[in-house]
Design a protein around this motif. Structure first.
Motif, mmCIF file in Angstrom:
data_model
loop_
_atom_site.group_PDB
_atom_site.id
_atom_site.type_symbol
_atom_site.label_atom_id
_atom_site.label_comp_id
_atom_site.label_asym_id
_atom_site.label_seq_id
_atom_site.Cartn_x
_atom_site.Cartn_y
_atom_site.Cartn_z
ATOM 1 N N ARG A 118 131.373 89.976 45.939
ATOM 2 C CA ARG A 118 131.144 89.575 44.551
ATOM 3 C C ARG A 118 130.657 88.135 44.570
ATOM 4 N NH1 ARG A 118 131.906 93.749 41.442
ATOM 5 N NH2 ARG A 118 130.777 92.442 39.946
ATOM 6 N N ARG A 448 128.327 89.272 40.228
ATOM 7 C CA ARG A 448 127.538 90.481 40.467
ATOM 8 C C ARG A 448 127.842 91.011 41.868
ATOM 9 N NH1 ARG A 448 123.048 89.709 43.758
ATOM 10 N NH2 ARG A 448 122.467 87.534 44.149
ATOM 11 N N LYS A 450 127.007 92.266 45.537
ATOM 12 C CA LYS A 450 125.932 92.071 46.504
ATOM 13 C C LYS A 450 126.308 92.815 47.778
ATOM 14 C CE LYS A 450 123.215 88.426 48.788
ATOM 15 N NZ LYS A 450 123.034 86.954 48.920
ATOM 16 N N SER A 451 125.441 93.707 48.206
ATOM 17 C CA SER A 451 125.741 94.568 49.359
ATOM 18 C C SER A 451 125.129 94.015 50.645
ATOM 19 C CB SER A 451 125.208 95.984 49.112
ATOM 20 O OG SER A 451 125.876 96.591 48.023
ATOM 21 N N TYR A 452 125.913 94.112 51.731
ATOM 22 C CA TYR A 452 125.478 93.662 53.047
ATOM 23 C C TYR A 452 125.514 94.853 53.989
ATOM 24 C CZ TYR A 452 126.282 88.891 51.339
ATOM 25 O OH TYR A 452 126.231 87.725 50.633
#
Length: 457
Positions: A118, A448, A450-452
């Motif tokens: 996040r 928001r 956030k994808s890794y």
């Protein structure tokens, strides 16, 4: 251009402030954006500690803040300001921050690291109202800063000193000046900044008209909005309710702060078997109030924040009485001058055709209607353009929850009213707005995902 706070105590000009020119506002935005990156890079634990220190610094100012609030918006000094709720909300959000903002670990193997983090939006504009100016502001300011955002705070012109107090306290506690700024903006500059994508998220608490203006300004920008707008919150007293507790709480919820509470009780439905007794007890409570100067410790009911707010309630009340409503409070017991000092009123023989039962009053007047059963109460509670809270009074939790499932509202209380629980999402529906503050969901709205997806070679 200036803004003025006209004190409801005596009609004098209490505070005058210059608004920012557009170029000055743009410079403030630019400074905030630069400062936000460094702020977000600090450890979460450090941001939490600094925000908590800022909250404590506000508390240290409370002896000065309480009379300032009386002069700005009329709340009697006997109630001691807002620091209790201010601190409760900020403290809870600090306590849950590590969990609420924790990454969601999907995989961390020899092959992949997959995680959802996040991350802060960036710069957030908080537009706060005058009725509870400290508590409504901290709902967003504390979690926004903790999550790594920069915040610009714009207060209503009725309470201009509140933002200055908060920013000074947080700065003294160590929060960088450009990370948390108090700004004075006119409506046009505010709209122009939103339209130019100056902010990643805007939180607004105010009128339905103000919310529409925010949506119009943000149209096409994809700026996130959190809106808490009008309310017409109902109470429902069932046949098995604790009558004394219901009367005490609901009438206090209708009249406290001169009725100027976001989740105040504006209409009450009472099972017909308890109706007469409820009204009798309610009238006795209201007749015990003392309307007067909020600086007097004996005053229990101060002026409304502005003469035009009082006039709007007078108009609703007079119109209802002309249409057949019965007024239970004698005007001679509450002498007023037709200005900001407004007498309290209890109305019966009201209908939903009357504005006082449909439009937001935001003043010390409440209509009370008898109902035959739960079905009628549910129908009447839902017969509204608004949906913030509802207050149910019964000994039966199962019955209350079943009714709550059928009410169109953001929060349902059982055997209490006019309270904001920071562990629960503060939200509404219909013309009350959209979004949600406080709780874990509040953090989700101020960040928001956030994808890794990291492939290990």
């Amino acid at each position: 251009m200036t803004i003025q706070c006209i004190s409801p105590i005596d009609g004098s000009v209490y505070v005058t402030r210059e608004v920012l020119l557009r170029t000055q506002a743009d410079e403030a935005v630019a400074r905030a954006r630069l400062a936000q990156k460094k702020w977000a890079a600090r450890p979460l634990s450090e941001r939490i500690a600094l925000v908590q220190a800022g909250v404590a610094a506000v508390g240290a100012m409370n002896d000065e803040i309480v009379p300032e609030l009386a002069w700005q918006m009329g709340r009697p000094i006997r109630y001691g300001g807002e620091f209790g709720g201010f601190s409760e909300r900020a403290t809870y959000m600090a306590q849950i921050a590590q969990e609420a903002l924790a990454p969601i670990e999907i995989e961390d193997s020899d092959a992949f690291r997959r995680v959802i983090k996040r991350v802060p939006h960036g710069l957030i504009l908080v537009v706060a109202p005058w009725n509870y100016p400290f508590m409504t502001a901290i709902n967003t300011v504390a979690p926004a800063l903790i999550a790594g955002n920069a915040v610009m705070l714009k207060h209503a012109s009725q309470t201009p000193l509140v933002g200055e107090r908060m920013v000074a306290a947080f700065y003294a506690a160590g929060v960088p000046a450009d990370v948390f700024q108090n700004v004075f903006l006119d409506h046009q500059t505010t709209s122009d900044l939103i339209a130019s994508r100056a902010f990643e998220f805007v939180n607004f608490t105010g009128s339905v008209g103000g919310g529409r203006a925010m949506e119009a300004a943000a149209s096409g920008t994809f700026t996130g909005l959190g809106l808490e707008l009008g309310g017409k919150d109902p109470g429902y007293v069932m046949d098995d309710a604790n009558l004394d507790a219901a009367v005490d709480t609901l009438i206090d919820g209708a009249m406290f702060n001169s009725g100027q509470c976001c989740c105040g009780i504006e209409r009450i439905y009472v099972h017909e078997s308890l109706f007469d007794a409820f009204v009798e007890k309610a009238v006795a409570i209201v007749n015990g109030y003392k309307l007067g100067n909020p600086l007097d410790p004996e005053t229990t009911l101060g002026p409304m924040a502005n003469v035009r707010f009082a006039d709007a309630v007078r108009s609703q009340t007079a119109e209802a009485i002309a249409a057949g409503a019965r007024a239970h409070i004698d005007p001679t017991d509450f002498p007023e001058d037709g200005g900001a000092y407004l007498m309290p009123q209890i109305l019966t023989n009201v209908t939903h055709e009357m504005r006082v039962m449909r439009e937001e009053s935001f003043g010390p007047v409440v209509g009370i209607m008898p109902v035959k059963d739960d079905a009628e109460a549910i129908r009447l509670m839902n017969d509204s353009d608004f949906g913030l809270t509802a207050s149910l009074w019964t000994q039966d939790t199962v019955r209350a929850e079943a009714i709550a499932d059928k009410i169109d509202t953001g929060t349902v209380f059982m055997n209490r009213a006019d309270y904001l629980d920071p562990g629960l999402c503060w939200t509404g529906c219909k013309d009350t707005g959209r979004g949600g503050g406080l709780s874990i969901i509040g953090y989700h709205n101020l960040t928001r995902p956030k994808s890794y997806h990291l492939k290990k070679v």
